[in-house]
Design an enzyme around this catalytic site. Structure first.
Site, PDB file in Angstrom:
ATOM      1  N   GLU A  68      40.774  28.476  39.764  1.00 50.09           N
ATOM      2  CA  GLU A  68      40.780  29.473  40.852  1.00 50.09           C
ATOM      3  C   GLU A  68      42.082  29.305  41.628  1.00 50.09           C
ATOM      4  OE1 GLU A  68      40.385  32.367  43.096  1.00 50.09           O
ATOM      5  OE2 GLU A  68      38.616  32.040  41.825  1.00 50.09           O
ATOM      6  N   ASP A 117      39.736  40.406  38.691  1.00 47.52           N
ATOM      7  CA  ASP A 117      40.402  41.441  39.477  1.00 47.52           C
ATOM      8  C   ASP A 117      40.881  42.535  38.525  1.00 47.52           C
ATOM      9  OD1 ASP A 117      42.140  42.985  41.071  1.00 47.52           O
ATOM     10  OD2 ASP A 117      42.715  41.242  42.271  1.00 47.52           O
ATOM     11  N   LYS A 121      46.100  49.594  39.642  1.00 50.83           N
ATOM     12  CA  LYS A 121      47.362  50.332  39.543  1.00 50.83           C
ATOM     13  C   LYS A 121      48.073  49.988  38.235  1.00 50.83           C
ATOM     14  CE  LYS A 121      48.016  50.704  44.536  1.00 50.83           C
ATOM     15  NZ  LYS A 121      48.895  50.405  45.695  1.00 50.83           N
ATOM     16  N   THR A 192      26.791  35.455  37.604  1.00 49.29           N
ATOM     17  CA  THR A 192      27.743  35.042  38.622  1.00 49.29           C
ATOM     18  C   THR A 192      27.278  35.611  39.961  1.00 49.29           C
ATOM     19  OG1 THR A 192      29.202  36.982  38.596  1.00 49.29           O
ATOM     20  CG2 THR A 192      29.539  35.326  36.869  1.00 49.29           C
TER      21      THR A 192
END
Length: 212
Positions: A68, A117, A121, A192
């Site tokens: 992470e 994520d 874009k 999760t």
């Protein structure tokens, strides 16, 4: 949505015995960290750690490493880790774009990518964890028999991922579903934090398993 900065989180991480502070020292010899030769499974972008904690508890014969890059998120996972007695689970604050700095060919048996994520874009497409660049990097660190398991609620990211796999010339699809909770792949699934919320909201979960 990312957690707001937690005061003292970086210092907490720096002093945690559950964090690998010098990962380059284990490149090619991660078994030295765990003091055994068990398989190594890595979750990239593991959030607060619910998924990887559950796996580590269920499979003591497998070593787990949670990666992470956000300190405040990793802090929460370490809080959970401090309440367990697992000896097959460590964490790493690290940017996955640099994986080959700390892993070499055959270090990893499986990679988990959960609700990554989506970087919606187009100019950020290379940052997606299933982009061609990342798929090429995974090829350099996984065992030949290794695989990648990917879950997301984001259909656009999932479609992008499937196309990346098909166009790679390296990877092939072992399992694919656009609705995990109404599929043959649900048995043994570990939720999760995000997944629990999305399922409660009725959102379909996409799942992809790939290997070479």
């Amino acid at each position: 949505m990312r957690l707001r900065n937690i005061k003292g989180s970086k210092e907490f991480i720096e002093n945690s015995p559950f964090v690998v502070h010098q990962p380059k020292e284990y490149k090619g010899c991660w078994q030295n960290l765990f003091h055994n030769n068990n398989p190594l499974h890595v979750e990239i972008g593991m959030g607060k750690g619910q998924f990887i904690h559950t796996l580590a508890a269920k499979h003591p014969d497998i070593n787990y490493l949670g990666i992470e890059m956000y300190s405040s998120v990793l802090y929460r996972a370490l809080e959970r880790r401090a309440k367990t007695e697992l000896d097959n689970l460590y964490f790493l604050r690290f940017d996955a774009r640099n994986l080959t700095e700390i892993f070499t060919s055959g270090d990893i048996d499986r990679i988990y990518l959960n609700f990554s994520d989506p970087w919606p874009k187009e100019r950020h497409a290379k940052r997606r964890l299933t982009s061609p660049d990342f798929l090429s990097m995974y090829n350099n660190v996984l065992l030949p028999s290794g695989n990648i398991q990917f879950k997301t609620d984001n259909r656009s990211l999932f479609d992008f991922s499937v196309e990346s796999v098909k166009e790679s010339g390296i990877w092939h699809i072992d399992g694919l579903t656009y609705d995990l909770y109404h599929s043959e792949y649900l048995e043994g699934n570990i939720m999760t934090e995000y997944e629990s919320r999305f399922v409660a909201e009725g959102k379909p979960i996409c799942r992809l398993v790939i290997s070479r």
